[in-house]
Design a protein around this motif. Structure first.
Motif, PDB file in Angstrom:
ATOM      1  N   SER A 350      31.301  55.317  42.439  1.00 36.69           N
ATOM      2  CA  SER A 350      30.372  54.384  41.805  1.00 36.69           C
ATOM      3  C   SER A 350      30.130  54.756  40.345  1.00 36.69           C
ATOM      4  O   SER A 350      30.019  53.892  39.474  1.00 36.69           O
ATOM      5  CB  SER A 350      29.029  54.377  42.550  1.00 36.69           C
ATOM      6  OG  SER A 350      29.164  53.830  43.837  1.00 36.69           O
ATOM      7  N   TYR A 351      30.051  56.057  40.102  1.00 35.52           N
ATOM      8  CA  TYR A 351      29.802  56.578  38.751  1.00 35.52           C
ATOM      9  C   TYR A 351      30.930  56.178  37.800  1.00 35.52           C
ATOM     10  O   TYR A 351      30.717  56.029  36.592  1.00 35.52           O
ATOM     11  CB  TYR A 351      29.698  58.096  38.862  1.00 35.52           C
ATOM     12  CG  TYR A 351      29.124  58.820  37.680  1.00 35.52           C
ATOM     13  CD1 TYR A 351      27.901  58.452  37.130  1.00 35.52           C
ATOM     14  CD2 TYR A 351      29.779  59.926  37.134  1.00 35.52           C
ATOM     15  CE1 TYR A 351      27.359  59.162  36.061  1.00 35.52           C
ATOM     16  CE2 TYR A 351      29.244  60.635  36.082  1.00 35.52           C
ATOM     17  CZ  TYR A 351      28.031  60.249  35.549  1.00 35.52           C
ATOM     18  OH  TYR A 351      27.494  60.947  34.497  1.00 35.52           O
ATOM     19  N   ASN A 352      32.140  56.000  38.356  1.00 38.91           N
ATOM     20  CA  ASN A 352      33.318  55.663  37.551  1.00 38.91           C
ATOM     21  C   ASN A 352      33.737  54.199  37.699  1.00 38.91           C
ATOM     22  O   ASN A 352      34.804  53.806  37.224  1.00 38.91           O
ATOM     23  CB  ASN A 352      34.493  56.559  37.946  1.00 38.91           C
ATOM     24  CG  ASN A 352      34.310  57.988  37.490  1.00 38.91           C
ATOM     25  OD1 ASN A 352      34.585  58.319  36.347  1.00 38.91           O
ATOM     26  ND2 ASN A 352      33.830  58.849  38.376  1.00 38.91           N
ATOM     27  N   ARG A 354      34.283  50.198  37.393  1.00 35.09           N
ATOM     28  CA  ARG A 354      34.345  49.178  36.339  1.00 35.09           C
ATOM     29  C   ARG A 354      34.285  47.792  36.963  1.00 35.09           C
ATOM     30  O   ARG A 354      34.879  47.548  38.013  1.00 35.09           O
ATOM     31  CB  ARG A 354      35.622  49.302  35.517  1.00 35.09           C
ATOM     32  CG  ARG A 354      35.625  50.484  34.570  1.00 35.09           C
ATOM     33  CD  ARG A 354      36.800  50.416  33.598  1.00 35.09           C
ATOM     34  NE  ARG A 354      36.770  51.534  32.671  1.00 35.09           N
ATOM     35  CZ  ARG A 354      36.081  51.554  31.541  1.00 35.09           C
ATOM     36  NH1 ARG A 354      35.359  50.482  31.194  1.00 35.09           N
ATOM     37  NH2 ARG A 354      36.109  52.608  30.744  1.00 35.09           N
ATOM     38  N   GLN A 388      31.244  45.281  30.283  1.00 33.31           N
ATOM     39  CA  GLN A 388      31.073  46.712  30.541  1.00 33.31           C
ATOM     40  C   GLN A 388      31.834  47.506  29.487  1.00 33.31           C
ATOM     41  O   GLN A 388      33.012  47.254  29.233  1.00 33.31           O
ATOM     42  CB  GLN A 388      31.579  47.079  31.937  1.00 33.31           C
ATOM     43  CG  GLN A 388      31.306  48.540  32.297  1.00 33.31           C
ATOM     44  CD  GLN A 388      31.645  48.873  33.743  1.00 33.31           C
ATOM     45  OE1 GLN A 388      31.956  47.992  34.537  1.00 33.31           O
ATOM     46  NE2 GLN A 388      31.579  50.160  34.094  1.00 33.31           N
ATOM     47  N   VAL A 391      31.818  54.050  31.462  1.00 35.21           N
ATOM     48  CA  VAL A 391      31.546  54.565  32.806  1.00 35.21           C
ATOM     49  C   VAL A 391      30.945  55.958  32.669  1.00 35.21           C
ATOM     50  O   VAL A 391      30.836  56.500  31.575  1.00 35.21           O
ATOM     51  CB  VAL A 391      32.834  54.631  33.664  1.00 35.21           C
ATOM     52  CG1 VAL A 391      33.367  53.250  33.951  1.00 35.21           C
ATOM     53  CG2 VAL A 391      33.908  55.488  32.972  1.00 35.21           C
ATOM     54  N   ARG A 392      30.519  56.511  33.827  1.00 34.98           N
ATOM     55  CA  ARG A 392      29.967  57.869  33.871  1.00 34.98           C
ATOM     56  C   ARG A 392      28.755  58.055  32.983  1.00 34.98           C
ATOM     57  O   ARG A 392      28.774  58.928  32.130  1.00 34.98           O
ATOM     58  CB  ARG A 392      31.040  58.901  33.500  1.00 34.98           C
ATOM     59  CG  ARG A 392      32.313  58.793  34.327  1.00 34.98           C
ATOM     60  CD  ARG A 392      33.461  59.516  33.657  1.00 34.98           C
ATOM     61  NE  ARG A 392      33.277  60.945  33.643  1.00 34.98           N
ATOM     62  CZ  ARG A 392      33.632  61.764  34.637  1.00 34.98           C
ATOM     63  NH1 ARG A 392      34.210  61.280  35.719  1.00 34.98           N
ATOM     64  NH2 ARG A 392      33.446  63.048  34.546  1.00 34.98           N
ATOM     65  N   PRO A 394      28.031  53.820  34.463  1.00 36.51           N
ATOM     66  CA  PRO A 394      28.423  52.477  34.022  1.00 36.51           C
ATOM     67  C   PRO A 394      27.449  51.954  32.956  1.00 36.51           C
ATOM     68  O   PRO A 394      26.228  52.054  33.125  1.00 36.51           O
ATOM     69  CB  PRO A 394      28.320  51.642  35.312  1.00 36.51           C
ATOM     70  CG  PRO A 394      28.469  52.642  36.413  1.00 36.51           C
ATOM     71  CD  PRO A 394      27.814  53.889  35.922  1.00 36.51           C
ATOM     72  N   PHE A 424      26.948  50.210  43.343  1.00 33.23           N
ATOM     73  CA  PHE A 424      26.738  51.315  42.406  1.00 33.23           C
ATOM     74  C   PHE A 424      25.856  52.387  43.041  1.00 33.23           C
ATOM     75  O   PHE A 424      24.874  52.841  42.460  1.00 33.23           O
ATOM     76  CB  PHE A 424      26.123  50.821  41.094  1.00 33.23           C
ATOM     77  CG  PHE A 424      27.111  50.109  40.194  1.00 33.23           C
ATOM     78  CD1 PHE A 424      28.118  50.811  39.574  1.00 33.23           C
ATOM     79  CD2 PHE A 424      27.034  48.739  39.999  1.00 33.23           C
ATOM     80  CE1 PHE A 424      29.039  50.174  38.748  1.00 33.23           C
ATOM     81  CE2 PHE A 424      27.942  48.091  39.191  1.00 33.23           C
ATOM     82  CZ  PHE A 424      28.952  48.809  38.562  1.00 33.23           C
ATOM     83  N   THR A 427      24.331  55.930  41.353  1.00 33.92           N
ATOM     84  CA  THR A 427      24.498  56.051  39.906  1.00 33.92           C
ATOM     85  C   THR A 427      23.530  55.148  39.152  1.00 33.92           C
ATOM     86  O   THR A 427      23.286  54.011  39.558  1.00 33.92           O
ATOM     87  CB  THR A 427      25.949  55.730  39.467  1.00 33.92           C
ATOM     88  OG1 THR A 427      26.059  55.882  38.043  1.00 33.92           O
ATOM     89  CG2 THR A 427      26.345  54.314  39.824  1.00 33.92           C
TER      90      THR A 427
END
Length: 439
Positions: A350-352, A354, A388, A391-392, A394, A424, A427
């Protein structure tokens, strides 16, 4: 085929952590002119001439001791020796050979590992005659350095990489999940890591403050590569007395900053405290993915609604972190610990994550139709489009006619609509508003 491991061992206060920090290129291990400061094996990545390796710093070996912490430190050093491909045996070049040096040398000779004797604290390019007495310890190779001044380190690293086994992988590692475990002292952080790893990598004791450094422990399951960062428990400021404890707080905060996923350990026997809230707030403000782990659940007297009440307490106190999943577990019994790796992987994904611009704008468009944007003095907020940009965590940029018209509650509504489509899980989501003049 793993990464070559270089273990740094020696008696206390010979400069192991200073060398470790110098080779790592950053201050990871606490350095203090006081024996026993480095208690656990501390891991870091090293690199020399495009060859990557793992370094282990260790607590100083006290060959004969009944002290519980010192004896565990010795066991940690022994485990580092067992793991290492190349052992750096650090001695104090100014102090000369000590009985402890002789006992450690005997232990190393029995290991049958490749050992480089490193004569430290020689702050001159001229090698004094006293250095040569260390050949008496029976090591094949001797390097003369000053870790503090940075002298002789290049020659030492040349010797180190020359002894890497051919079957080890020295290429740069990608796709690591860095996981920091944080919380109050004695919440069970080290115990959880040991349970996940299936071995006693980290010193565990009932003495609060046992873990002083942030400790990196690599771990791999199939194709998934993790680095667990165990940290010193964070106390309230008025309880931080000695310098080392102050350093430990800084290390914990730094560990959070370099982590991808932060596991916030809460002691179920104490409930959620103000200190837990501050620790969670630091992770949230740094935009880190998070999991809330309630440990010692086996020690709680339970009734029908105990679980629900505890969960509601957490959600109330950590309302800013509603995205973080909660898991109730026990490091002692192993209850639900097996679920941790899967949860970490899911949260990291989820952290990464897109979301394509087209799908994102469809979600925003539907949200606007269901709930009109706010207006002020006859002027209504217009949302042109969103995209968007990172990420890290989002991160989304929303283009609007006037940023001042975007009320935080409407932005929260848009976030909830996005989360309804893409969970998500674990995150935070960040938003940036840009003004774009339209018609």
């Amino acid at each position: 085929m793993g990464r070559p491991v270089v273990a740094i061992v020696g008696r206390p206060n010979v400069g192991k952590s200073t060398l470790f920090n110098k080779l790592a290129g950053k201050r990871i291990a606490i350095v203090e002119d006081k024996p026993g400061v480095t208690r656990d094996r501390i891991y870091a990545e090293g690199e020399w001439l495009n060859k990557h390796f793992t370094m282990i710093d260790t607590g100083g070996i006290e060959p004969d001791t009944e002290d519980i912490i010192l004896s565990q430190m010795r066991r940690q050093a022994e485990m580092a020796i067992e793991t290492g491909d190349v052992i750096l045996f650090i001695v104090d070049g100014k102090a000369g050979i000590t009985p402890a040096d002789r006992e450690i040398a005997q232990m190393l000779r029995k290991s049958k590992k490749k050992v480089i004797l490193v004569c430290n604290k020689i702050d001159t390019h001229l090698t004094p005659d006293t250095v040569y007495e260390f050949y008496e310890l029976g090591m094949d190779e001797l390097a003369v350095i000053s870790a503090g001044q940075g002298l002789g380190l290049g020659d030492l690293l040349d010797m180190v990489i020359a002894h890497f086994p051919d079957d080890k992988d020295t290429e740069k590692d990608e796709d690591l999940m860095k996981v920091a475990v944080v919380g109050k002292p004695n919440a069970g952080k080290s115990s959880i890591i040991n349970k996940i790893l299936g071995e006693n990598r980290v010193i565990v004791s009932d003495i609060a403050g046992t873990t002083r450094d942030a400790i990196d422990t690599p771990f791999q399951v199939g194709e998934d590569k993790y680095v667990f960062i165990d940290t010193a428990g964070l106390r309230k400021k008025n309880k931080i007395n000695e310098n080392i404890e102050r350093y430990s707080v800084v290390r914990t905060l730094t560990a959070v900053e370099r982590a991808d996923v932060v596991i916030i350990m809460i002691d179920a026997t104490e409930g959620i405290t103000e200190q837990d809230t501050k620790i969670a707030g630091f992770a949230h403000n740094n935009g880190k993915a998070a999991i809330i782990a309630v440990n010692k659940w086996d020690l709680v007297d339970k009734e029908d609604k105990t679980y629900l009440q505890f969960e509601n307490d957490i959600r109330r106190e950590l309302s800013f972190m509603a995205y973080a999943p909660i898991i109730f577990l026990s490091a002692k019994t192993g209850q639900r610990v097996s679920k941790m790796l899967g949860m970490i992987k899911e949260v990291n994904e989820s952290y990464n994550m897109r979301v394509s611009t087209g799908v994102l704008n469809d979600i925003i468009g539907r949200a606007v139709l269901m709930n009109q944007p706010p207006s002020d003095k006859g002027k209504r907020l217009k949302i042109y489009y969103a995209t968007q940009v990172g990420v890290r965590p989002p991160k989304f940029v929303i283009f609007v006619n006037d940023k001042e018209l975007m009320h935080f509650s409407y932005l929260r509504y848009l976030e909830n609509q996005i989360r309804d489509s893409f969970e998500f899980k674990g995150t935070p989501i960040q938003f940036e508003l840009n003004e774009k003049k339209g018609d």
